[in-house]
Design a protein around this motif. Sequence first.
Motif, PDB file in Angstrom:
ATOM      1  N   ARG A  87       0.896  -0.749  -0.358  1.00 13.70           N
ATOM      2  CA  ARG A  87      -0.511  -0.023  -0.236  1.00 13.70           C
ATOM      3  C   ARG A  87       0.275   1.225   0.094  1.00 13.70           C
ATOM      4  NH1 ARG A  87      -2.192   2.654   4.434  1.00 13.70           N
ATOM      5  NH2 ARG A  87      -1.237   1.456   5.614  1.00 13.70           N
ATOM      6  N   VAL A  88       0.587   1.989  -0.804  1.00 15.11           N
ATOM      7  CA  VAL A  88       1.196   3.487  -1.201  1.00 15.11           C
ATOM      8  C   VAL A  88       0.914   4.283  -0.683  1.00 15.11           C
ATOM      9  CG1 VAL A  88       2.534   2.944  -3.497  1.00 15.11           C
ATOM     10  CG2 VAL A  88       0.501   4.121  -3.101  1.00 15.11           C
ATOM     11  N   SER A  89       1.602   5.591   0.363  1.00 15.90           N
ATOM     12  CA  SER A  89       0.164   6.520   0.689  1.00 15.90           C
ATOM     13  C   SER A  89       1.492   7.592   1.058  1.00 15.90           C
ATOM     14  CB  SER A  89      -0.105   6.899   1.766  1.00 15.90           C
ATOM     15  OG  SER A  89       1.075   6.677   2.984  1.00 15.90           O
ATOM     16  N   TRP A  90       0.909   9.049   1.122  1.00 15.18           N
ATOM     17  CA  TRP A  90       1.465  10.029   1.180  1.00 15.18           C
ATOM     18  C   TRP A  90       0.852  11.266   1.624  1.00 15.18           C
ATOM     19  CZ3 TRP A  90       0.247   9.025  -4.140  1.00 15.18           C
ATOM     20  CH2 TRP A  90      -0.438   9.707  -4.855  1.00 15.18           C
ATOM     21  N   PRO A  91       0.371  11.823   2.616  1.00  9.82           N
ATOM     22  CA  PRO A  91       0.186  13.443   3.165  1.00  9.82           C
ATOM     23  C   PRO A  91      -0.346  15.024   1.684  1.00  9.82           C
ATOM     24  CG  PRO A  91       2.084  12.831   4.885  1.00  9.82           C
ATOM     25  CD  PRO A  91       2.362  12.443   3.417  1.00  9.82           C
ATOM     26  N   ALA A  92      -1.626  15.293   1.784  1.00 13.04           N
ATOM     27  CA  ALA A  92      -1.643  16.028   0.705  1.00 13.04           C
ATOM     28  C   ALA A  92      -0.186  17.546   0.875  1.00 13.04           C
ATOM     29  CB  ALA A  92      -3.248  16.580   0.868  1.00 13.04           C
ATOM     30  N   PRO A  93      -0.165  17.870   1.559  1.00 12.23           N
ATOM     31  CA  PRO A  93       1.042  18.786   2.072  1.00 12.23           C
ATOM     32  C   PRO A  93       2.313  18.330   0.990  1.00 12.23           C
ATOM     33  CG  PRO A  93       0.258  18.880   3.827  1.00 12.23           C
ATOM     34  CD  PRO A  93       0.002  17.299   3.451  1.00 12.23           C
ATOM     35  N   ASP A  94       2.841  16.479   0.656  1.00 10.59           N
ATOM     36  CA  ASP A  94       3.766  16.779   0.150  1.00 10.59           C
ATOM     37  C   ASP A  94       4.161  16.715  -1.331  1.00 10.59           C
ATOM     38  OD1 ASP A  94       5.121  15.650   2.982  1.00 10.59           O
ATOM     39  OD2 ASP A  94       4.987  13.969   3.234  1.00 10.59           O
ATOM     40  N   GLY A  95       3.158  16.534  -2.366  1.00  9.49           N
ATOM     41  CA  GLY A  95       2.839  17.468  -3.693  1.00  9.49           C
ATOM     42  C   GLY A  95       2.860  18.620  -3.929  1.00  9.49           C
ATOM     43  N   VAL A  96       3.163  18.400  -4.832  1.00  2.00           N
ATOM     44  CA  VAL A  96       3.559  20.222  -5.507  1.00  2.00           C
ATOM     45  C   VAL A  96       2.727  20.361  -7.144  1.00  2.00           C
ATOM     46  CG1 VAL A  96       4.835  21.862  -5.936  1.00  2.00           C
ATOM     47  CG2 VAL A  96       5.833  20.376  -4.137  1.00  2.00           C
ATOM     48  N   LEU A  97       1.929  21.149  -6.544  1.00  3.84           N
ATOM     49  CA  LEU A  97       1.302  21.466  -7.796  1.00  3.84           C
ATOM     50  C   LEU A  97       1.815  22.439  -8.530  1.00  3.84           C
ATOM     51  CD1 LEU A  97      -2.291  20.725  -8.748  1.00  3.84           C
ATOM     52  CD2 LEU A  97      -2.524  22.552  -7.925  1.00  3.84           C
ATOM     53  N   LEU A  98       1.698  21.693  -9.898  1.00  3.33           N
ATOM     54  CA  LEU A  98       2.781  22.962 -11.051  1.00  3.33           C
ATOM     55  C   LEU A  98       1.599  22.762 -12.147  1.00  3.33           C
ATOM     56  CD1 LEU A  98       5.692  20.338 -10.950  1.00  3.33           C
ATOM     57  CD2 LEU A  98       5.323  22.740  -9.771  1.00  3.33           C
ATOM     58  N   LEU A  99       1.680  24.130 -12.917  1.00  2.00           N
ATOM     59  CA  LEU A  99       0.537  24.374 -14.109  1.00  2.00           C
ATOM     60  C   LEU A  99       1.154  24.245 -15.511  1.00  2.00           C
ATOM     61  CD1 LEU A  99      -0.646  27.503 -12.949  1.00  2.00           C
ATOM     62  CD2 LEU A  99      -1.006  25.084 -12.260  1.00  2.00           C
ATOM     63  N   ARG A 100       2.510  24.229 -15.488  1.00  2.00           N
ATOM     64  CA  ARG A 100       3.248  23.887 -16.627  1.00  2.00           C
ATOM     65  C   ARG A 100       4.799  22.825 -16.399  1.00  2.00           C
ATOM     66  NH1 ARG A 100       8.208  27.771 -16.745  1.00  2.00           N
ATOM     67  NH2 ARG A 100       8.289  29.113 -14.921  1.00  2.00           N
TER      68      ARG A 100
END
Length: 349
Positions: free
Chosen positions: A336-349
Motif C-alpha cells: 500500500r502506498v500513501s502520502w499526505p497532501a502537503p507533500d505533493g507540489v501542484l504545477l501548472l506547466r
Amino acid sequence: MCEVSLDIGEREIFALLGSSGCGKSTLLRMIAGLETPSSGRILLDGEDLAAVPAHRRPTNMMFQSYALFPHMTVADNVAFGLRQLRPRMARAAIAARVDEMLELVQMRAFARRRPQELSGGQQQRVALARSLAREPRLLLLDEPLAALDKRIRQQTQFELVGLIRRVGVTCILVTHDQEEAMTMADRIGILSEGGLVQVGTPGEIYERPNCRFSAGFIGETNLFHGRIEGDRLASSDFPQPIVFAAGAGASPPSGGEAWLSLRPECVRVHRRAAGDACVAEHPGENVAAAEVAEIAYLGGRSIYHLRLPGGRAMIASVPAAHWGETAPPARGEPVRVSWPAPDGVLLLR
C-alpha cells in the motif's frame, strides 16, 4: 540564447545548471568576455563590462580541462597570469603570491613538479590557485570537477567551496551535475533552451519546483497529470482523485490542466495482504494499492519501483529502518502506498 536577467550577490556561489546545449557555458563565456552578447548589459558593481575586452575584466575563468601549461612547473603555471600584469609586479611579489596560493590549496610541496606528474585532483587545485592568484572580483568555473572520478569529485566539492569562501570571492559555477550544484551553490539557476526556468536555493528548487522541467531535472520525482476538481487532481495516472494542499503551487481554476510532483522519499510504503482494501488512515492522505516491480538496494535505503493498478509506474525511496526487524517486501509482493497532501507540489506547466 533567450533574454536572461539575473542578479548575483557579493561573495555568493551561484550555479548555472542545465543539460548540454542549454546555454550555460555561452552565458559564462559572455561574462568572461569570450563571447559578445547581441544586446543587454553585464554589470559588475554597477560597471557595464559588455564592451570591455576579456583581458581587462576583473574576472578569471577556470576551464574544465584546467588548461595547465605542460612545459611549466606548478609554480610557473600559477605565476603565469601575474607576469602578464601591467604595470609589472616585482619578482619577489610574484613569488610571495605564488607561495600564498599554493599554501591555500595545499600544493606547496609540489611547486617544482609539472602537471603531468600530478593527479587529476592535484591539477584541479593548481588551476584554482592560478585562477585566484590575480585576485579576481569574480571567479568563473566551467565544469570544474568534470575531469575527476565520482569519489574524488564528491570529496573535492566541499574542499572547493571551503577555499572559495575563505578567499571571499564571488563565484559563478557552470555544471550539468545536479548533485554538484546542490552541494556547492548558495543559489541555483536552471536553464533550458537558452532561458532561465527557475532561480532559488537548492532547498527551494528541490522542495518547491515551479514547473515540470525543474521538478524532473533536480532529483527524481513522480509526476501525475490531470485536471483540477476543487481541491483534488483527477488523474488517469492514479486510481482516485489526488488530494493536494492549498498553497502547494499555484492553483488553476476548476477544470484546469495541472501536474502533481511527488518526491520518492515522500512516498510511504506499507505491507498489504492481497485483496486488502486501501483506505486513507488520516484526512488529506492519498492512498492506493500497488505491487513491487523492482528493488534497488542502496545500503541505508532502497529504491522501490512500484506498479499501480492501472499500470502506472511509481518510485519510492524507503529507509532500511522503516521495516524494523521484519523483512521488507520482495519483488512481486502487494503493498500500500500513501502520502499526505502537503507533500505533493501542484504545477501548472
